[in-house]
Write a protein that holds these residues in place. Structure first.
Motif, short mmCIF file in Angstrom:
data_model
loop_
_atom_site.label_atom_id
_atom_site.label_comp_id
_atom_site.label_asym_id
_atom_site.label_seq_id
_atom_site.Cartn_x
_atom_site.Cartn_y
_atom_site.Cartn_z
N SER A 265 0.83 -1.21 0.00
CA SER A 265 0.00 0.00 0.00
C SER A 265 0.86 1.25 0.00
CB SER A 265 -0.91 0.03 1.24
OG SER A 265 -1.66 1.24 1.26
N ALA A 266 0.46 2.23 -0.80
CA ALA A 266 1.16 3.51 -0.81
C ALA A 266 0.92 4.27 0.49
CB ALA A 266 0.69 4.35 -2.00
N ARG A 267 -0.17 3.94 1.16
CA ARG A 267 -0.49 4.60 2.44
C ARG A 267 0.13 3.83 3.59
NH1 ARG A 267 -6.66 5.60 3.27
NH2 ARG A 267 -6.61 3.35 3.20
N ARG A 268 0.74 4.56 4.49
CA ARG A 268 1.25 3.92 5.71
C ARG A 268 0.23 4.04 6.84
NH1 ARG A 268 6.77 5.76 4.06
NH2 ARG A 268 7.82 3.83 3.49
N ASP A 269 -0.45 5.17 6.93
CA ASP A 269 -1.46 5.38 7.96
C ASP A 269 -2.85 5.14 7.36
OD1 ASP A 269 0.46 6.15 9.86
OD2 ASP A 269 0.42 8.22 9.13
N GLY A 270 -3.67 4.41 8.08
CA GLY A 270 -5.03 4.17 7.63
C GLY A 270 -5.16 3.15 6.52
N SER A 271 -4.14 2.35 6.30
CA SER A 271 -4.17 1.34 5.24
C SER A 271 -4.86 0.08 5.74
CB SER A 271 -2.75 1.02 4.77
OG SER A 271 -2.75 -0.16 4.01
N GLU A 272 -5.91 -0.31 5.07
CA GLU A 272 -6.61 -1.55 5.44
C GLU A 272 -5.74 -2.78 5.19
OE1 GLU A 272 -9.58 -2.25 6.79
OE2 GLU A 272 -10.46 -0.25 6.84
N SER A 273 -4.99 -2.78 4.08
CA SER A 273 -4.17 -3.97 3.79
C SER A 273 -3.04 -4.10 4.80
CB SER A 273 -3.63 -3.94 2.36
OG SER A 273 -2.74 -2.88 2.16
N ARG A 274 -2.46 -2.97 5.23
CA ARG A 274 -1.39 -3.04 6.24
C ARG A 274 -1.94 -3.54 7.58
NH1 ARG A 274 3.50 -0.22 5.09
NH2 ARG A 274 3.41 0.78 3.05
N ALA A 275 -3.13 -3.09 7.94
CA ALA A 275 -3.74 -3.54 9.20
C ALA A 275 -4.03 -5.04 9.14
CB ALA A 275 -5.02 -2.74 9.47
N LEU A 276 -4.53 -5.49 8.00
CA LEU A 276 -4.82 -6.91 7.83
C LEU A 276 -3.54 -7.75 7.85
CD1 LEU A 276 -7.16 -8.87 7.40
CD2 LEU A 276 -7.01 -8.40 4.94
N THR A 277 -2.50 -7.25 7.19
CA THR A 277 -1.21 -7.94 7.18
C THR A 277 -0.66 -8.07 8.60
OG1 THR A 277 -0.77 -7.11 4.96
CG2 THR A 277 1.12 -7.87 6.22
N GLN A 278 -0.77 -7.01 9.38
CA GLN A 278 -0.29 -7.04 10.76
C GLN A 278 -1.04 -8.10 11.57
OE1 GLN A 278 2.39 -5.29 12.23
NE2 GLN A 278 1.99 -6.92 13.71
N ARG A 279 -2.34 -8.18 11.36
CA ARG A 279 -3.13 -9.18 12.10
C ARG A 279 -2.73 -10.60 11.71
NH1 ARG A 279 -9.08 -8.10 11.37
NH2 ARG A 279 -9.27 -9.65 13.00
N ILE A 280 -2.42 -10.80 10.44
CA ILE A 280 -1.98 -12.13 9.99
C ILE A 280 -0.63 -12.47 10.62
CG2 ILE A 280 -1.18 -13.45 7.99
CD1 ILE A 280 -3.35 -11.85 6.35
N VAL A 281 0.30 -11.54 10.58
CA VAL A 281 1.62 -11.78 11.17
C VAL A 281 1.48 -12.06 12.67
CG1 VAL A 281 3.86 -10.72 11.70
CG2 VAL A 281 2.88 -10.48 9.41
N ASP A 282 0.63 -11.31 13.36
CA ASP A 282 0.41 -11.55 14.79
C ASP A 282 -0.13 -12.96 15.02
OD1 ASP A 282 1.25 -8.95 15.34
OD2 ASP A 282 -0.78 -8.18 15.64
N ARG A 283 -1.02 -13.40 14.16
CA ARG A 283 -1.60 -14.74 14.32
C ARG A 283 -0.55 -15.83 14.08
NH1 ARG A 283 -5.95 -17.47 15.28
NH2 ARG A 283 -6.55 -19.30 14.09
N LEU A 284 0.36 -15.59 13.16
CA LEU A 284 1.38 -16.60 12.85
C LEU A 284 2.43 -16.74 13.94
CD1 LEU A 284 1.97 -15.88 9.05
CD2 LEU A 284 0.60 -17.71 10.07
N GLU A 285 2.63 -15.70 14.73
CA GLU A 285 3.62 -15.69 15.81
C GLU A 285 4.99 -16.18 15.34
OE1 GLU A 285 1.82 -18.13 18.83
OE2 GLU A 285 0.62 -16.47 19.59
N PRO A 286 5.56 -15.52 14.32
CA PRO A 286 6.86 -15.98 13.81
C PRO A 286 7.98 -15.73 14.80
CG PRO A 286 6.29 -13.89 12.82
CD PRO A 286 5.09 -14.32 13.64
N GLN A 287 9.03 -16.52 14.66
CA GLN A 287 10.23 -16.30 15.46
C GLN A 287 10.99 -15.09 14.96
OE1 GLN A 287 12.16 -20.11 15.19
NE2 GLN A 287 11.18 -20.86 17.06
N SER A 288 10.93 -14.85 13.65
CA SER A 288 11.58 -13.67 13.09
C SER A 288 10.76 -13.14 11.91
CB SER A 288 13.01 -13.97 12.66
OG SER A 288 13.03 -14.95 11.66
N ILE A 289 10.90 -11.85 11.65
CA ILE A 289 10.17 -11.19 10.58
C ILE A 289 11.16 -10.40 9.73
CG2 ILE A 289 8.37 -9.50 10.00
CD1 ILE A 289 7.17 -10.01 12.79
#
Length: 193
Positions: free
Chosen positions: A11-35
């Protein structure tokens, strides 16, 4: 638990981006050891004649300038190699992916490195990985005839060997944001960590 996630935000937007918010939720759910994070709001250069010439020159015959030309591409490919799971967050812009995500794809789809030509046709070599695509759209329904983003991304990922691909969509947000978020939440719940 996923060991290493490559998180790509298009997303070109850093603030208020729906795709960035969704991506963060996915990463949180995966609980990776490293990103590993790749923010495509910082533009990836498009390929040009110099890039093509460097790419098609045998590695041992490349000049220092040609090696420098391919350095970013090499780094982007190393990020994929290091990851167990790719999480790609993208909006749909005008029915397709943003130009910056296309530029990333052009940098990483390289014959002999991420895919190879065989007698049976092209074969992806980045196998054994998983990809989760987080898509946000204002009006385009993911999976519809006018969605040229999700099918393209599935195809490109499969082309380089990543065939375990899931899509989590918050689509048609301008039509019914509540229903869109509910659908995305349900897809998130179905994701296996």
């Amino acid at each position: 638990m996923t060991h290493t996630v490559l998180r790509i935000d298009a997303s070109a937007r850093r603030d208020g981006s729906e795709s960035r918010a969704l991506t963060q939720r996915i990463v949180d759910r995966l609980e990776p050891q490293s990103i590993i994070q790749r923010d495509l709001a910082v533009a990836i250069p498009t390929i040009d004649a110099d890039w093509l010439a460097a790419n098609w020159t045998k590695e041992e015959e490349r000049s220092d300038k040609q090696r420098a030309t391919l350095a970013l591409s090499d780094s982007l490919i190393e990020e994929i190699k290091a990851a167990d799971t790719l999480v790609i967050g993208t909006p749909i812009y005008n029915f397709g992916i943003p130009a910056n995500l296309k530029a990333w794809i052009d940098q990483i789809a390289r014959a002999g490195i991420t895919f190879r030509y065989t007698e049976a046709g092209p074969e992806g070599v980045m196998t054994g990985k998983r990809a989760i695509i987080a898509i946000a759209s204002g009006g385009t329904q993911v999976g519809s005839d006018v969605d040229f983003a999700s099918g393209y991304l599935r195809h490109v990922l499969g082309f380089i060997g990543i065939t375990n691909v899931q899509v989590v969509a918050a689509d048609q947000l301008m039509i019914d944001a509540d229903a869109s978020h509910a659908k995305a939440n349900a897809a998130l719940e179905d994701l296996a960590a």
